[in-house]
Design a protein around this motif. Structure first.
Motif: not given
Ligand SMILES: O=C(O)C[C@H](O)C(=O)O
Ligand SMILES: NC(=O)c1ccc[n+]([C@@H]2O[C@H](COP(=O)([O-])OP(=O)(O)OC[C@H]3O[C@@H](n4cnc5c(N)ncnc54)[C@H](O)[C@@H]3O)[C@@H](O)[C@H]2O)c1
Ligand SMILES: [Mn+2]
Length: 552
Positions: A92, A236, A260
């Motif tokens: 991630y 997202e 978000d």
């Molecule tokens: O994806 C992530 O690490 C957190 C959040 O959704 C972001 O857009 O930064």
């Protein structure tokens, strides 16, 4: 569906590789298609982990893990579950950002995602149906790639954020990987360098906005809802101009979630509860400043403000506690460029003698004396020592959350914030941060990343068969994260550690599902919420293949 032996070996949902048993090899025609030794899942995990450790960089590690994922989901998730702290930043954020930037060049495999083009909408339903391939899809993460983390518009390359977020859903909360689908809505890209790159894999034109774009999103939502009637639809990294509008359009109609806006709101509020436990202060006494009042910044502000109301403060009084700072400085209500989400929190110029001068974060901090400063600005290093010192001069325990991702965009480093405030700051960061040793105390740094809550939120909502994701469920999620950290230990973090992610995802899920049932949002009767949550959870074990048919 009937499989040939070869197809069985190449289906990542069913493949066991060297762990196919002797009986299975005989029954499914696999003898001679695998080396003869039969391994256990644990042996495979040990061997795969050793390979992973031999990779020199996070990018090389992620490449290896994605290849493993492509061939064997159980092995991938078993490994993930055993090394969750180590895997999160590889699978991630932040490593995923490098992958998104280089997606086309690194492309090997579509990873079970669905790629929907604004130019080929007639194919949409068939594409979604074929990707699902008969699976009972309960969770989609969809992106249009416009606002990836803080790195901007990456067009179709953004698909990896959908893939990565779903991996965390399974790794953290045990969402069944056969019930999920990553989707990218490819509406073009504003990034010229992609359009000029021969390798770019997305549709090759400027990003489309306006009516045509919204019709594309609407068609996707309608089609997904039709094909998958029990869907939890997670949005997202949509752009600032679209994210909130899409959420507002759908949140009272279908089970949907914007990570978000809502996920980040939950985790920051939970972090503030943690900070209050440590400082023994009251949330409603805080003065909150958001730096970078975009999708996340405004979403978090709204969540914290709603909590002030829930704690009994009247709206006019609560509003006085919130200040938004964006590119133009402190946001004032006479500014006609304000977004709908910013407007409720814009201030009147008459409140300040020097309103015209409040065009920077430094000036705004001097004028307002915030006790909480949350960064979602994508501006690296913008929480400078003078700004932090000024804030810390007016409050005993400044609460400072530099949340911009990935690492290179963070508004400050945790170690600097601790040092500049002589250990008084209560800090949380967007990406993982190492402990900070300062003056004999070890400060643990909480990770205020929505990944700490969205898996449990989704699990609870799906388990409850909830028609909607309500504000009360969101609030329940934020309240459920407390109690896992000893606030009286010197250097305690404001949020629980990622090492307990699987445990508290379950806690969040139960809290959310309980709230859904309490409000009568469940579509099916739920006699026992805990049981319903447990029943939804998948664990990475090789399953019996008796219902799989194989023929030569
Ligand atoms: O994806 C992530 O690490 C957190 C959040 O959704 C972001 O857009 O930064
Ligand atoms: N930790 C988390 O869980 C989490 C969650 C969501 C977003 N984020 C991070 O927050 C950041 C913003 O994401 P977003 O989705 O809200 O993006 P966004 O584009 O919607 O918002 C960014 C905002 O910052 C403002 N901005 C840009 N330059 C600025 C400057 N010089 N001074 C002040 N403001 C400035 C923009 O005008 C915009 O309003 C990203 O880096 C993202 O990774 C973190
Ligand atoms: Mn995001």
């Amino acid at each position: 569906m009937k499989y040939t032996p070869e197809q069985l070996l190449h289906d990542p949902f069913l493949n066991k590789g060297t762990a196919f048993t002797a009986e299975e090899r005989a029954k499914y025609g696999l003898n001679g298609l695998l080396p003869s030794a039969i391994q256990t899942l644990d042996q495979q995990v040990t061997q795969a982990y050793a390979q992973l450790e031999s990779k020199p960089t996070p990018v090389a590690k992620r490449q290896f893990l994605m290849q493993l994922f492509n061939v064997n989901h159980v092995l991938f998730y078993k490994l993930f579950s055993e090394h969750i702290v180590e895997f999160m930043p590889i699978v991630y954020d932040p490593t995923i950002a490098d992958f998104i930037e280089n997606y086309s060049a690194l492309f090997i495999e579509p990873q079970n995602a669905t790629y929907l083009s604004i130019d080929a909408q007639d194919d949409m339903e068939a594409a979604l149906r074929r990707s699902a391939n008969g699976r009972d899809i309960r969770l989609i993460v969809v992106t249009d790639g416009e606002g990836i983390l803080g790195i901007g518009d990456w067009g179709t390359q953004g698909v990896d954020i959908a893939v990565g977020k779903l991996m965390v859903y399974t790794g953290a909360a045990g969402i069944d990987p056969s019930q999920v689908l990553p989707v990218v809505l490819d509406a073009g890209t504003t990034r010229k360098e992609l359009l000029e790159d021969d390798l770019y894999l997305g549709v090759r034109h400027d990003r489309i906005y306006g009516e045509k774009y919204h019709a594309f999103v609407d068609k996707f939502v309608a089609t997904a809802e039709k094909l998958f009637p029990h869907l939890y639809l997670h949005f997202e990294d949509f752009g600032r101009a679209n994210a909130a509008d899409i959420l507002n359009q759908y949140k009272d109609k279908i089970t949907t979630f914007n990570d978000d806006i809502q996920g980040t709101g939950i985790i920051v509020l939970a972090g503030l509860f943690g900070a209050m436990n440590i400082s023994k202060q009251k949330l409603t006494d805080q003065v909150y400043m958001s730096f970078g009042a975009g999708t996340a910044g405004a979403g978090i502000t709204q969540r914290v403000y709603d909590e002030f109301l829930q704690q009994g403060m009247d709206p006019a009084e609560a509003k006085k506690h919130f200040y938004l700072v964006d590119k133009q400085g402190l946001l004032f209500d006479d500014d006609d460029t304000l977004t709908p989400a910013q407007k409720p929190f814009a201030r009147s110029r008459s409140e300040f003698k020097n309103a015209a001068e409040l065009t920077s974060l430094e000036a705004a901090v001097k004028a307002v004396h915030p006790t909480v400063l949350v960064g979602t600005s994508t501006q690296p290093g913008s929480f400078t020592q003078p700004i932090v010192a000024e804030m810390a001069a007016h409050t005993e325990r400044p609460i400072i959350f530099p949340l911009s991702n990935p690492t290179k965009l963070a508004e400050a480093k945790a170690a600097d914030l601790i040092k500049w405030t002589e250990g008084r700051a209560l800090v949380a960061t967007g990406i993982p941060a190492a402990d900070v040793d300062y003056n004999g105390v070890t400060y643990a740094i909480g990770q205020a990343n929505n990944a700490l809550v969205y898996p449990g939120l989704g699990l609870g909502t799906i388990a409850a068969t909830s028609k909607l994701l309500s504000d009360a469920m969101i609030s329940a999620a934020a309240h459920s994260l407390g109690g896992l950290v000893d606030p009286d230990k010197a250097g305690a973090a404001v949020l629980p550690p990622v090492s307990k992610l699987d445990q508290f995802s379950k806690t969040v899920a139960i809290a959310v599902a309980t709230q859904a049932v309490k409000d009568g949002l469940n579509e099916e009767p739920i006699a026992d919420v805990k049981q319903a949550v447990a029943d939804m959870q998948w664990s990475p074990e090789y399953r019996d293949l008796t219902d799989v048919e194989v023929e030569d």
